[in-house]
Enzyme design. Structure first.
Site, mmCIF file in Angstrom:
data_model
loop_
_atom_site.group_PDB
_atom_site.id
_atom_site.type_symbol
_atom_site.label_atom_id
_atom_site.label_comp_id
_atom_site.label_asym_id
_atom_site.label_seq_id
_atom_site.Cartn_x
_atom_site.Cartn_y
_atom_site.Cartn_z
ATOM 1 N N GLU A 100 8.447 -2.685 28.270
ATOM 2 C CA GLU A 100 7.362 -2.094 27.447
ATOM 3 C C GLU A 100 7.904 -1.231 26.303
ATOM 4 O OE1 GLU A 100 4.396 -0.190 29.953
ATOM 5 O OE2 GLU A 100 3.708 -2.118 30.708
ATOM 6 N N GLU A 149 4.011 -7.803 35.075
ATOM 7 C CA GLU A 149 3.253 -6.691 35.674
ATOM 8 C C GLU A 149 1.775 -7.070 35.609
ATOM 9 O OE1 GLU A 149 4.029 -2.596 34.582
ATOM 10 O OE2 GLU A 149 6.141 -3.063 34.223
HETATM 11 O O1 AHR Z 1 3.660 -0.197 37.083
HETATM 12 C C1 AHR Z 1 3.474 1.095 36.599
HETATM 13 C C2 AHR Z 1 3.879 1.211 35.136
HETATM 14 O O2 AHR Z 1 2.985 0.483 34.353
HETATM 15 C C3 AHR Z 1 5.231 0.642 34.781
HETATM 16 O O3 AHR Z 1 6.255 1.545 35.007
HETATM 17 C C4 AHR Z 1 5.089 0.342 33.323
HETATM 18 O O4 AHR Z 1 5.906 -0.706 32.910
HETATM 19 C C5 AHR Z 1 3.617 0.064 33.148
HETATM 20 O O5 AHR Z 1 3.067 0.763 32.084
#
Ligand code: AHR
Length: 499
Positions: free
Chosen positions: A170, A289
């Site tokens: 990210e 994610e």
């Molecule tokens: O999964 C929690 C957080 O969400 C992670 O660290 C990040 O990559 C995302 O914003």
């Protein structure tokens, strides 16, 4: 309510990559410490690994687990987490003191115990290509060189053979340690990719795409990264966390529409860059994610106050959340031509499928659809054409009550069906119309449902939301499945033969 799913084995999006059923573990809250690793617990083995948690993870049948972050990775120096000198460090991302007692080698051991493979993320925030390449050397090389030798000295004679690598996390987000403009990230990622692959040509690389559709730079960031890194990567990442903050269950249950359109966005962008480059190379999506996350988000739920294992992001998952998770997987299966990797974020205690106490663990509602899908969605993905009643969901449009995905095993002719009923008050009878084959056996059905979308498992009532046996009928070669309201059905072992 009656719906129909029309299928033809010629209409498919190709092989379902098992890697879409991967997971994600971050050094965050009680995910590692008190979660997967707890030397104090009686449930831990001699390495301090919680065996009950490991067993639950094995039940999720995950081919890969992404590690160690997440936001954490962008300020983490992996060299502090190997060898005998382990010093605590203050993690910028979650304001936590990480004791560094669990690191790369401990994670590799954990993966072996669970029966999964590591997917390592490198720090491209506060560190750079050289440290990333040194981690590849540490994990994968058998040379007489500094970091390969360090691994052997630390007890791992054989290389860890890590196949999949994420180039940062990210980096488009202002919250990220080392956040930078797309052009800068793209060059850094490309340099890292070349150094890393230069040491081990067999690895596969994932560039960090947008952290979500909510970003002003959504797709623009990704375009820059793809244009710069195209020949050096196999995947670009996508992330999404779904929310029902407005407490509107019918709208929340139409979340699959948004997931589909994100995949359409990436399919279009990737095709555009490939076309512009007139390239034979392919890049796929790593949706590394995804989950529901809104109840334990922001403010104190994200501030570790420099504790070692503070309770952060401990989201309690209910029935409607599980039905949204099922829709994520339906979308990934349907777009098996675009998505080859996806990671449930996360696994233990932190926005997690499994919660722990020192003496017990608890499977949350979202655990069950994941385990059912990951074990049964094998083969090619048939494209389902769903017809039946719809409902209006504002900007999301007219949405079918039934959300479906279907896998077909070409070797034995078996079909598995994954059906979600978005209706909050009407059960559905779904007829399967397989136009080019004959169904010879109806298989078995597991359903998950409840009267209340907010129904959740708890320490006192751990089986409020669990699968139970469902109903299908096979008559004159026509298969029908009862999909309960606010529910899902997974139908496996449906035998078919040529007509
Ligand atoms: O999964 C929690 C957080 O969400 C992670 O660290 C990040 O990559 C995302 O914003």
């Amino acid at each position: 309510m009656e719906s129909r799913v029309v299928l033809n084995t010629s209409f498919n999006t190709g092989q379902i990559d098992p890697r879409i059923f991967s997971g994600f573990l971050e050094h965050l809250g009680r995910s590692i410490y008190e979660g997967v690793y707890d030397p104090e617990s009686e449930l831990s083995n001699e390495d301090g690994i919680r065996t009950d948690v490991a067993e639950a993870m094995t039940g999720m049948n995950m081919p890969y687990v992404r590690y160690p972050g997440g936001n954490f990775v962008s300020n983490y120096d992996w060299r502090d987490g190997v060898g005998s000198d382990r010093q605590p460090f203050p993690d910028f991302a979650w304001k936590t003191t990480d004791p560094n007692t669990f690191g790369t080698d401990e994670f590799m051991k954990w993966c072996k115990l669970v029966g999964t493979e590591p997917m390592m993320a490198v720090n491209l925030g506060t560190l750079g290509p050289a440290e990333a390449a040194a981690l590849v050397e540490y994990c994968n090389l058998d040379t007489d060189t500094r970091w390969a030798q360090a691994r052997r000295d630390n007890g791992s004679t054989e290389p860890h053979a890590v196949k999949m690598w994420c180039l940062g996390n990210e980096m488009d987000g202002p919250w990220q340690a080392g956040h930078m403009p797309a052009e800068q990230y793209a060059l850094k990622a490309r340099n890292a990719a070349r150094l890393m692959r230069g040491l081990d040509p067999s690895i596969e690389l994932i560039a960090a795409g947008s952290s979500g559709r909510q970003m002003d730079t959504y797709l623009e960031w990704d375009r820059t990264v793809l244009e710069t890194c195209w020949d050096d990567i196999e995947f670009i990442s996508a992330h999404r966390y779904s929310s029902n903050a407005t407490n509107n269950t019918p709208e929340f249950l139409a979340e699959g529409v948004v997931i589909d359109s994100i995949l359409d966005d990436y399919a279009g962008l990737i095709a555009y860059v490939k076309g512009m480059k007139q390239s034979d190379h392919n890049v796929y999506v790593s949706f590394d994610e995804w989950n529901v996350w809104y109840k334990a988000r922001g403010g104190v739920t994200q501030d570790g106050k420099w504790g070692t294992s503070p309770a952060l992001l401990e989201e309690v998952y209910n029935l409607e959340d599980a039905l949204v998770c099922a829709q994520y997987m339906n979308s990934f299966i349907r777009r098996s031509d675009v998505v080859k990797v996806a990671c449930l974020a996360q696994l233990v205690n932190v926005i997690a499928a499994v919660l722990t106490r020192p003496d017990r663990s608890l499977k949350q509602s979202i655990y069950y659809p994941f385990a059912l899908y990951s074990k049964n969605a094998t083969g090619i993905s048939l494209t389902p054409v769903v017809s039946g009643p719809t409902y209006n969901v504002g900007e999301r449009g007219e949405v079918n009550f039934i959300d479906a995905s279907v896998s077909f095993d070409e070797k034995n002719g078996d079909i598995s069906l994954f059906l979600v009923n978005r209706s909050v008050d009407q059960d559905s009878r779904v007829t399967i119309d397989l136009s080019d084959r004959k169904v010879t056996s109806g298989g078995s059905v597991q359903v998950m449902t409840g009267d209340d979308p907010k129904l959740a498992n708890s320490w006192d009532q751990p089986e409020n939301v669990v699968p139970s046996i469902g109903v299908s009928h096979l008559s004159d070669g026509v298969l029908t499945i009862e999909v309960p309201k606010l529910g899902m059905a997974v139908v496996t072992g449906v035998c078919t033969e040529e007509q």
